[in-house]
Write a protein that holds these residues in place. Structure first.
Motif, PDB file in Angstrom:
ATOM      1  N   ALA A 110       0.857  -1.194   0.000  1.00  0.00           N
ATOM      2  CA  ALA A 110       0.000   0.000   0.000  1.00  0.00           C
ATOM      3  C   ALA A 110       0.889   1.238   0.000  1.00  0.00           C
ATOM      4  O   ALA A 110       1.812   1.345   0.808  1.00  0.00           O
ATOM      5  N   ILE A 111       0.630   2.160  -0.939  1.00  0.00           N
ATOM      6  CA  ILE A 111       1.385   3.408  -0.988  1.00  0.00           C
ATOM      7  C   ILE A 111       0.404   4.587  -1.070  1.00  0.00           C
ATOM      8  O   ILE A 111      -0.710   4.447  -1.560  1.00  0.00           O
ATOM      9  N   GLY A 112       0.842   5.724  -0.571  1.00  0.00           N
ATOM     10  CA  GLY A 112       0.042   6.941  -0.663  1.00  0.00           C
ATOM     11  C   GLY A 112       0.647   7.883  -1.679  1.00  0.00           C
ATOM     12  O   GLY A 112       1.874   7.943  -1.831  1.00  0.00           O
ATOM     13  N   ILE A 113      -0.206   8.596  -2.387  1.00  0.00           N
ATOM     14  CA  ILE A 113       0.268   9.588  -3.346  1.00  0.00           C
ATOM     15  C   ILE A 113      -0.430  10.911  -3.069  1.00  0.00           C
ATOM     16  O   ILE A 113      -1.664  10.998  -3.131  1.00  0.00           O
ATOM     17  N   LEU A 114       0.363  11.921  -2.744  1.00  0.00           N
ATOM     18  CA  LEU A 114      -0.147  13.270  -2.512  1.00  0.00           C
ATOM     19  C   LEU A 114       0.243  14.109  -3.719  1.00  0.00           C
ATOM     20  O   LEU A 114       1.430  14.295  -3.997  1.00  0.00           O
ATOM     21  N   ALA A 115      -0.752  14.596  -4.451  1.00  0.00           N
ATOM     22  CA  ALA A 115      -0.462  15.298  -5.709  1.00  0.00           C
ATOM     23  C   ALA A 115      -1.579  16.286  -6.023  1.00  0.00           C
ATOM     24  O   ALA A 115      -2.591  16.353  -5.315  1.00  0.00           O
ATOM     25  N   THR A 116      -1.374  17.043  -7.073  1.00  0.00           N
ATOM     26  CA  THR A 116      -2.399  17.984  -7.513  1.00  0.00           C
ATOM     27  C   THR A 116      -3.475  17.241  -8.298  1.00  0.00           C
ATOM     28  O   THR A 116      -3.252  16.130  -8.800  1.00  0.00           O
ATOM     29  N   LYS A 117      -4.615  17.873  -8.449  1.00  0.00           N
ATOM     30  CA  LYS A 117      -5.713  17.275  -9.209  1.00  0.00           C
ATOM     31  C   LYS A 117      -5.297  17.016 -10.651  1.00  0.00           C
ATOM     32  O   LYS A 117      -5.600  15.961 -11.220  1.00  0.00           O
ATOM     33  N   ALA A 133       1.845  -0.428 -10.601  1.00  0.00           N
ATOM     34  CA  ALA A 133       1.173  -0.516  -9.307  1.00  0.00           C
ATOM     35  C   ALA A 133      -0.186  -1.204  -9.364  1.00  0.00           C
ATOM     36  O   ALA A 133      -1.028  -0.991  -8.503  1.00  0.00           O
ATOM     37  N   ASN A 134      -0.390  -2.068 -10.349  1.00  0.00           N
ATOM     38  CA  ASN A 134      -1.715  -2.695 -10.467  1.00  0.00           C
ATOM     39  C   ASN A 134      -1.953  -3.807  -9.456  1.00  0.00           C
ATOM     40  O   ASN A 134      -3.070  -4.272  -9.288  1.00  0.00           O
ATOM     41  N   SER A 135      -0.901  -4.226  -8.733  1.00  0.00           N
ATOM     42  CA  SER A 135      -1.059  -5.293  -7.743  1.00  0.00           C
ATOM     43  C   SER A 135      -0.989  -4.783  -6.307  1.00  0.00           C
ATOM     44  O   SER A 135      -0.939  -5.571  -5.368  1.00  0.00           O
ATOM     45  N   ILE A 136      -0.976  -3.460  -6.156  1.00  0.00           N
ATOM     46  CA  ILE A 136      -0.924  -2.887  -4.807  1.00  0.00           C
ATOM     47  C   ILE A 136      -2.055  -1.881  -4.633  1.00  0.00           C
ATOM     48  O   ILE A 136      -2.710  -1.479  -5.591  1.00  0.00           O
ATOM     49  N   THR A 137      -2.264  -1.473  -3.402  1.00  0.00           N
ATOM     50  CA  THR A 137      -3.285  -0.468  -3.101  1.00  0.00           C
ATOM     51  C   THR A 137      -2.660   0.922  -3.153  1.00  0.00           C
ATOM     52  O   THR A 137      -1.619   1.163  -2.538  1.00  0.00           O
ATOM     53  N   ILE A 138      -3.296   1.816  -3.911  1.00  0.00           N
ATOM     54  CA  ILE A 138      -2.834   3.205  -3.986  1.00  0.00           C
ATOM     55  C   ILE A 138      -3.891   4.107  -3.364  1.00  0.00           C
ATOM     56  O   ILE A 138      -5.049   4.081  -3.769  1.00  0.00           O
ATOM     57  N   ILE A 139      -3.478   4.884  -2.378  1.00  0.00           N
ATOM     58  CA  ILE A 139      -4.369   5.870  -1.763  1.00  0.00           C
ATOM     59  C   ILE A 139      -4.009   7.227  -2.356  1.00  0.00           C
ATOM     60  O   ILE A 139      -2.953   7.793  -2.042  1.00  0.00           O
ATOM     61  N   GLU A 140      -4.851   7.734  -3.237  1.00  0.00           N
ATOM     62  CA  GLU A 140      -4.599   9.020  -3.886  1.00  0.00           C
ATOM     63  C   GLU A 140      -5.226  10.149  -3.070  1.00  0.00           C
ATOM     64  O   GLU A 140      -6.334  10.015  -2.561  1.00  0.00           O
ATOM     65  N   GLN A 141      -4.512  11.252  -2.960  1.00  0.00           N
ATOM     66  CA  GLN A 141      -5.040  12.411  -2.256  1.00  0.00           C
ATOM     67  C   GLN A 141      -4.664  13.690  -2.986  1.00  0.00           C
ATOM     68  O   GLN A 141      -3.480  13.964  -3.204  1.00  0.00           O
TER      69      GLN A 141
END
Length: 260
Positions: A110-117, A133-141
């Protein structure tokens, strides 16, 4: 030609974080940085306008003799870099969120990504995510409000802390072990983020990778400046207020207001 400067442009002052990585890795290189703050943010503009602005910035840097261009802006990279590379006969390096290393190294899947819209909704972002990253969980913010606080001199403010806490909460709940920063402003958040994140969560941004790619391209193109003279680093912003950019860079560099 090797003594000519590296040109760097961003829609705002955040790309100074990229400059710092390049300067640290390549201390002999002369540089010219453009902050196109008068036209920011790029993310709210259509693709054609972003391409026009990117061409304008690139040509200004080429007219100043730059030997290589770094597009230190995620939105400009996504929308314009292929056109710039086809149009100009100099190396052009772009920037995108460092999803690949985070996806390959995560232990919690699981990884987090903090980025612009604009970055999170771009085709390039989704292509990279699907590839690595198709086999992991991505939390986009989406980092709503972060850039505005940084450019108001409130990087280490209670408002910023509260904002970051709210953005990190769902990521930590998902047990991320990597946080990817997807905007050139965001490395300036790292001291505050380190205070909010557990020790096992690692932060990755694109700056070091861009600097490394810049070095590789200069070496392979025989454009590396090997002179040991003190380099000339120029910084221009096309709004009257230079204070925020100056504060991010420090007193060792001089920022000038220039209409472009």
């Amino acid at each position: 030609m090797s003594k000519q400067p590296i040109g760097i442009f961003d829609s705002r002052v955040g790309g100074t974080s990229i400059f710092k990585e390049i300067h640290a890795l390549l201390p002999n290189e002369n540089t010219i940085y453009l902050a196109d703050s008068a036209n920011a943010p790029y993310g709210t503009k259509g693709e054609q306008k972003i391409v026009e602005l990117s061409i304008k910035n690139t040509e200004l840097l080429l007219n100043k003799g730059c030997k290589l261009i770094v597009v230190a802006c995620n939105t400009a990279t996504t929308n314009a870099i292929s056109i710039l590379r086809a149009k100009y006969n100099v190396p052009i390096i772009g920037i995108e969120p460092a999803i690949k290393p985070a996806a390959l190294q995560t232990q919690t899947k699981a990884i987090g990504i903090l980025a612009t819209k604009g970055t999170l909704s771009s085709a390039l972002f989704h292509k990279t995510s699907d590839l690595y990253a198709n086999s992991i969980t991505i939390i986009e913010q989406i980092g709503e409000g972060i850039v505005q606080l940084i450019e108001s001199g409130k990087t280490r403010s209670p408002e910023m802390t509260g904002l970051l806490e709210s953005y990190l909460k769902p990521m930590l709940k998902a047990n991320i072990d990597y946080l990817v920063l997807g905007c050139t402003h965001y490395p300036y958040l790292i001291p505050g983020l380190l205070e909010l994140l557990p020790n096992h969560v690692k932060i990755i941004d694109s700056g070091l990778a861009v600097a490394g790619q810049t070095k590789v391209v200069l070496e392979t193109s025989n454009l590396l400046n090997t002179e040991s003279k003190i380099p000339k680093n120029e910084f221009y912003i096309n709004v009257k207020n230079t204070e925020v950019m100056q504060s991010l860079l420090g007193d060792q560099f001089n920022v000038e207001s220039l209409k472009f």
